[in-house]
Every structure is written in structure tokens, then in C-alpha cells.
Design an enzyme around this catalytic site. Structure first.
Site, PDB file in Angstrom:
ATOM      1  N   ASP A   1       0.983  -1.509   0.020  1.00  0.00           N
ATOM      2  CA  ASP A   1       0.000   0.169   0.023  1.00  0.00           C
ATOM      3  C   ASP A   1       0.752   1.249  -0.053  1.00  0.00           C
ATOM      4  O   ASP A   1       1.757   1.223   0.815  1.00  0.00           O
ATOM      5  CB  ASP A   1      -0.762   0.039   1.119  1.00  0.00           C
ATOM      6  CG  ASP A   1      -2.096   0.925   1.095  1.00  0.00           C
ATOM      7  OD1 ASP A   1      -1.590   2.233   0.927  1.00  0.00           O
ATOM      8  OD2 ASP A   1      -2.995   0.540   1.464  1.00  0.00           O
ATOM      9  N   ILE A   2       0.609   2.168  -0.833  1.00  0.00           N
ATOM     10  CA  ILE A   2       1.672   3.317  -0.996  1.00  0.00           C
ATOM     11  C   ILE A   2       0.939   4.270   0.064  1.00  0.00           C
ATOM     12  O   ILE A   2       1.907   5.278   0.346  1.00  0.00           O
ATOM     13  CB  ILE A   2       1.475   4.094  -2.328  1.00  0.00           C
ATOM     14  CG1 ILE A   2       0.197   4.480  -2.753  1.00  0.00           C
ATOM     15  CG2 ILE A   2       2.131   3.313  -3.492  1.00  0.00           C
ATOM     16  CD1 ILE A   2       0.177   5.525  -3.947  1.00  0.00           C
TER      17      ILE A   2
ATOM     18  N   GLU B   1     -12.432   3.202  -1.505  1.00  0.00           N
ATOM     19  CA  GLU B   1     -11.757   4.120  -2.459  1.00  0.00           C
ATOM     20  C   GLU B   1     -11.565   3.551  -3.683  1.00  0.00           C
ATOM     21  O   GLU B   1     -11.100   4.651  -4.840  1.00  0.00           O
ATOM     22  CB  GLU B   1     -10.217   4.375  -1.645  1.00  0.00           C
ATOM     23  CG  GLU B   1     -10.569   4.890  -0.282  1.00  0.00           C
ATOM     24  CD  GLU B   1      -9.994   4.333   0.873  1.00  0.00           C
ATOM     25  OE1 GLU B   1      -9.213   3.182   0.356  1.00  0.00           O
ATOM     26  OE2 GLU B   1      -9.989   4.526   2.025  1.00  0.00           O
TER      27      GLU B   1
ATOM     28  N   HIS C   1     -10.238  -5.903  -2.870  1.00  0.00           N
ATOM     29  CA  HIS C   1      -8.884  -6.103  -2.526  1.00  0.00           C
ATOM     30  C   HIS C   1      -8.791  -6.257  -0.839  1.00  0.00           C
ATOM     31  O   HIS C   1      -9.852  -6.117  -0.034  1.00  0.00           O
ATOM     32  CB  HIS C   1      -7.850  -4.740  -2.660  1.00  0.00           C
ATOM     33  CG  HIS C   1      -8.543  -3.677  -2.056  1.00  0.00           C
ATOM     34  ND1 HIS C   1      -9.624  -2.766  -2.783  1.00  0.00           N
ATOM     35  CD2 HIS C   1      -7.989  -2.718  -1.167  1.00  0.00           C
ATOM     36  CE1 HIS C   1      -9.708  -1.634  -1.995  1.00  0.00           C
ATOM     37  NE2 HIS C   1      -8.993  -1.379  -1.180  1.00  0.00           N
TER      38      HIS C   1
ATOM     39  N   HIS D   1      -6.604  -5.837   2.590  1.00  0.00           N
ATOM     40  CA  HIS D   1      -5.406  -5.051   3.406  1.00  0.00           C
ATOM     41  C   HIS D   1      -4.889  -6.211   4.456  1.00  0.00           C
ATOM     42  O   HIS D   1      -5.692  -6.794   5.228  1.00  0.00           O
ATOM     43  CB  HIS D   1      -5.910  -3.716   3.959  1.00  0.00           C
ATOM     44  CG  HIS D   1      -6.381  -2.752   3.407  1.00  0.00           C
ATOM     45  ND1 HIS D   1      -5.543  -1.607   3.162  1.00  0.00           N
ATOM     46  CD2 HIS D   1      -7.573  -2.361   2.631  1.00  0.00           C
ATOM     47  CE1 HIS D   1      -6.439  -0.761   2.072  1.00  0.00           C
ATOM     48  NE2 HIS D   1      -7.465  -1.151   2.112  1.00  0.00           N
TER      49      HIS D   1
END
Length: 128
Positions: A28-29, A87, A92, A94
Site C-alpha cells: 500500500d503506498i 476508495e 482488495h 489489506h
């Protein structure tokens, strides 16, 4: 094609942690912890529970391998799993290294250098 599909296809750079024919894992950026990784299906699907039962099961098994790699690379009590998905319109998961319940706070973002991202991704990739 959405941003995560472009990342999985290599059209947008990412810090790859693991991949298979059906799934892709990358850092994750905007991480909340070192090792915070996203797991996505390569097939674009907005809502995780719209995946077939087989796809969802395979994704969880893939995420488990990635979580084990995260735990080896960044020792922690557990690797937490969260599904938010508001978002980005691509299912996805996390995966976040945890030592306390408070470690899963998505409001606290780390600022990491490119070298830190590269090192973290390489450490996880080597342990998956």
C-alpha cells in the site's frame, strides 16, 4: 481498466510482494505499518463478495501465504486483515502487521522513502 488492474498488469509501477496467475500482492503506498500489503484478484471485480465462492476461497488462501511472508519479514503478533473497498473499485484485502489492536488504524499513515518501500517489498517477496 482500473488502477489496480493496471498495477497487476505492470502498466503502473508497484512494490510487488507476491503474485500468481490469479492474484497480485503489493505494498500500500499509504501504509499504516511497514509491511502493509494489498492483495487483489487479477480479474477486475468491484465488490469482494461478488467474486465466486471458488475465487474468494483462492484469494484468502493466497492472502494467507502473503500474511505468513509478512510475519516472517516483519515479526509481529498477528497479521490483521481488513476489507474496506470504498476508495478503489477493485476488490482488495489489506494485510497489516499487528502488535496491538490500535495498529489497525487507517487514519495513521506512514511516510516511507522509495528505498524503504523497495526493501519492505523485497523482504516480503523473499518470505512468501
Amino acid at each position: 481498466m482500473g488502477i489496480f488492474s493496471k498495477i497487476a498488469a505492470g502498466e503502473i509501477p508497484s512494490y510487488k510482494c507476491a503474485e500468481s496467475e490469479k492474484f497480485y500482492a503489493f505494498l500500500d503506498i499509504n501504509p499504516i505499518a511497514k509491511g502493509h500489503t494489498l492483495v487483489i484478484p487479477r480479474r477486475e471485480e468491484d465488490y469482494i463478495f461478488d467474486l465466486s465462492d471458488e475465487e474468494l476461497a483462492e484469494m484468502i488462501v493466497f492472502a494467507k501465504k502473503v500474511a505468513n511472508g509478512i510475519k516472517k519479514a516483519y515479526p509481529c503478533k498477528k497479521v490483521g486483515m481488513a476489507v474496506l473497498g470504498l476508495e478503489v473499485a477493485h476488490a482488495h484485502i489489506h494485510l497489516v502487521p499487528l502488535n496491538t489492536e490500535g495498529d489497525m488504524n487507517f487514519k495513521n499513515k506512514l511516510q516511507l522513502t522509495e528505498e524503504e518501500f523497495k526493501t519492505i517489498a523485497a523482504n516480503i517477496y523473499a518470505n512468501v
